[in-house]
Design a protein around this motif. Structure first.
Motif, PDB file in Angstrom:
ATOM      1  N   UNK A   1      43.816  -3.482   1.999  1.00  0.00           N
ATOM      2  CA  UNK A   1      43.869  -4.570   2.980  1.00  0.00           C
ATOM      3  C   UNK A   1      44.810  -4.212   4.133  1.00  0.00           C
ATOM      4  N   UNK A   2      46.087  -4.002   3.825  1.00  0.00           N
ATOM      5  CA  UNK A   2      47.061  -3.798   4.891  1.00  0.00           C
ATOM      6  C   UNK A   2      46.854  -2.496   5.653  1.00  0.00           C
TER       7      UNK A   2
ATOM      8  N   UNK B   1      45.400   0.421  10.604  1.00  0.00           N
ATOM      9  CA  UNK B   1      44.779   1.632  11.137  1.00  0.00           C
ATOM     10  C   UNK B   1      43.756   1.295  12.215  1.00  0.00           C
ATOM     11  N   UNK B   2      42.964   0.255  11.989  1.00  0.00           N
ATOM     12  CA  UNK B   2      41.933  -0.132  12.942  1.00  0.00           C
ATOM     13  C   UNK B   2      42.522  -0.576  14.271  1.00  0.00           C
ATOM     14  N   UNK B   3      43.707  -1.170  14.235  1.00  0.00           N
ATOM     15  CA  UNK B   3      44.271  -1.785  15.432  1.00  0.00           C
ATOM     16  C   UNK B   3      45.359  -0.962  16.096  1.00  0.00           C
ATOM     17  N   UNK B   4      45.857   0.063  15.402  1.00  0.00           N
ATOM     18  CA  UNK B   4      46.996   0.815  15.933  1.00  0.00           C
ATOM     19  C   UNK B   4      46.708   1.502  17.264  1.00  0.00           C
ATOM     20  N   UNK B   5      45.580   2.202  17.459  1.00  0.00           N
ATOM     21  CA  UNK B   5      45.375   2.886  18.741  1.00  0.00           C
ATOM     22  C   UNK B   5      45.436   1.947  19.943  1.00  0.00           C
ATOM     23  N   UNK B   6      44.722   0.827  19.889  1.00  0.00           N
ATOM     24  CA  UNK B   6      44.719  -0.105  21.018  1.00  0.00           C
ATOM     25  C   UNK B   6      46.102  -0.715  21.221  1.00  0.00           C
ATOM     26  N   UNK B   7      46.800  -1.008  20.119  1.00  0.00           N
ATOM     27  CA  UNK B   7      48.136  -1.593  20.210  1.00  0.00           C
ATOM     28  C   UNK B   7      49.094  -0.635  20.902  1.00  0.00           C
TER      29      UNK B   7
ATOM     30  N   UNK C   1      56.014   2.900   9.882  1.00  0.00           N
ATOM     31  CA  UNK C   1      56.169   1.668   9.115  1.00  0.00           C
ATOM     32  C   UNK C   1      56.547   0.502  10.025  1.00  0.00           C
ATOM     33  N   UNK C   2      57.369   0.760  11.034  1.00  0.00           N
ATOM     34  CA  UNK C   2      57.734  -0.296  11.972  1.00  0.00           C
ATOM     35  C   UNK C   2      56.513  -0.779  12.750  1.00  0.00           C
ATOM     36  N   UNK C   3      55.698   0.156  13.216  1.00  0.00           N
ATOM     37  CA  UNK C   3      54.502  -0.214  13.972  1.00  0.00           C
ATOM     38  C   UNK C   3      53.502  -0.961  13.086  1.00  0.00           C
ATOM     39  N   UNK C   4      53.317  -0.470  11.859  1.00  0.00           N
ATOM     40  CA  UNK C   4      52.434  -1.178  10.933  1.00  0.00           C
ATOM     41  C   UNK C   4      52.913  -2.609  10.714  1.00  0.00           C
ATOM     42  N   UNK C   5      54.218  -2.781  10.554  1.00  0.00           N
ATOM     43  CA  UNK C   5      54.760  -4.115  10.334  1.00  0.00           C
ATOM     44  C   UNK C   5      54.447  -5.054  11.485  1.00  0.00           C
ATOM     45  N   UNK C   6      54.503  -4.551  12.711  1.00  0.00           N
ATOM     46  CA  UNK C   6      54.176  -5.385  13.869  1.00  0.00           C
ATOM     47  C   UNK C   6      52.720  -5.826  13.829  1.00  0.00           C
TER      48      UNK C   6
END
Length: 228
Positions: free
Chosen positions: A21-22, A27-33, A82-87
């Motif tokens: 889930x997490x 992963x799907x949203x990280x590039x655009x973010x 991990x910081x970026x994933x948390x956001x």
């Protein structure tokens, strides 16, 4: 033991929740973010930290994105990732895309120990922000009030004794007053080397021969606690 330090993944919470889930959500949203936020000072600092860890200080934004995605696929315990994933997970929790999984026995025990006056801490490879999010938005309700503190790998790797010694110093207790719970034997070995008590939480599997106390749920752990 007078205080508890617990792992999350595989201990309080199902590994599948994190990996199925997490991780895919981030992963799907990280590039655009990253593309949209690279100029924000706090994001720029994390990207520079990722460049330094990758040994490639000259990487452009797209190059850093490729590195971060590779780290996700490798389950790399890199602090800036991990910081970026948390956001990103914060956005998912806020939008009610999911709730944090916590085993019922773990949720009950954590509340019970807190009521007994036993200080509770978390040590996980996920960022402190991500830890708070999971417990604040858990299926069992908001569990953050039961915890006295949170630690991530910025205090040190989970398989090194020095990390557990640093946690003991930070909370102002002798290592022997702390009980560490995990499903990973190498983490338990490191904690034991720092003088902490250990419990191997083996869920859904027969306990292997072990040099640590082994339980199948949180319920028997009460017997190892002395209260505050």
């Amino acid at each position: 033991m007078r205080a508890v330090v617990t792992d999350i993944e595989g201990t309080t919470s199902a590994i599948a929740f994190v990996h199925d889930v997490l991780f895919p959500y981030a992963r799907d949203r990280l590039p655009a973010f990253v593309r949209a936020s690279a100029d924000r000072p706090e994001i720029a600092a994390l990207l520079d930290e990722a460049r330094a860890l990758a040994g490639a200080p000259g990487l452009d934004t797209e190059g850093v994105i490729r590195v971060l995605l590779a780290w996700i696929d490798q389950d790399r315990k890199a602090a800036p990732l991990k910081e970026l994933q948390g956001m990103l997970w914060a956005e998912g929790y806020a939008a009610r895309q999911y709730r944090g999984h916590v085993y019922p026995d773990a949720a009950s025990a954590l509340r019970r120990w807190h009521a007994m006056g036993v200080p509770l801490y978390v040590f996980s490879s996920g960022s402190v922000a991500a830890q708070r999010l999971l417990f604040a938005h858990s299926e069992a309700g908001d569990l953050t009030p039961v915890f006295s503190g949170y630690f991530d790998t910025r205090i040190g790797p989970k398989r090194e004794a020095a990390s557990y010694a640093a946690i003991a110093r930070h909370v102002g207790r002798a290592g022997g007053d702390l009980l560490f719970l995990s499903d990973i034997v190498e983490e338990l070995d490191a904690a034991a080397a720092a003088g902490l008590g250990t419990v191997w939480v083996c869920r859904g599997a027969p306990p292997p021969p072990a040099r640590h106390r082994v339980v199948g749920s949180f319920d028997p752990i009460d017997h190892f606690l002395d209260g505050p």
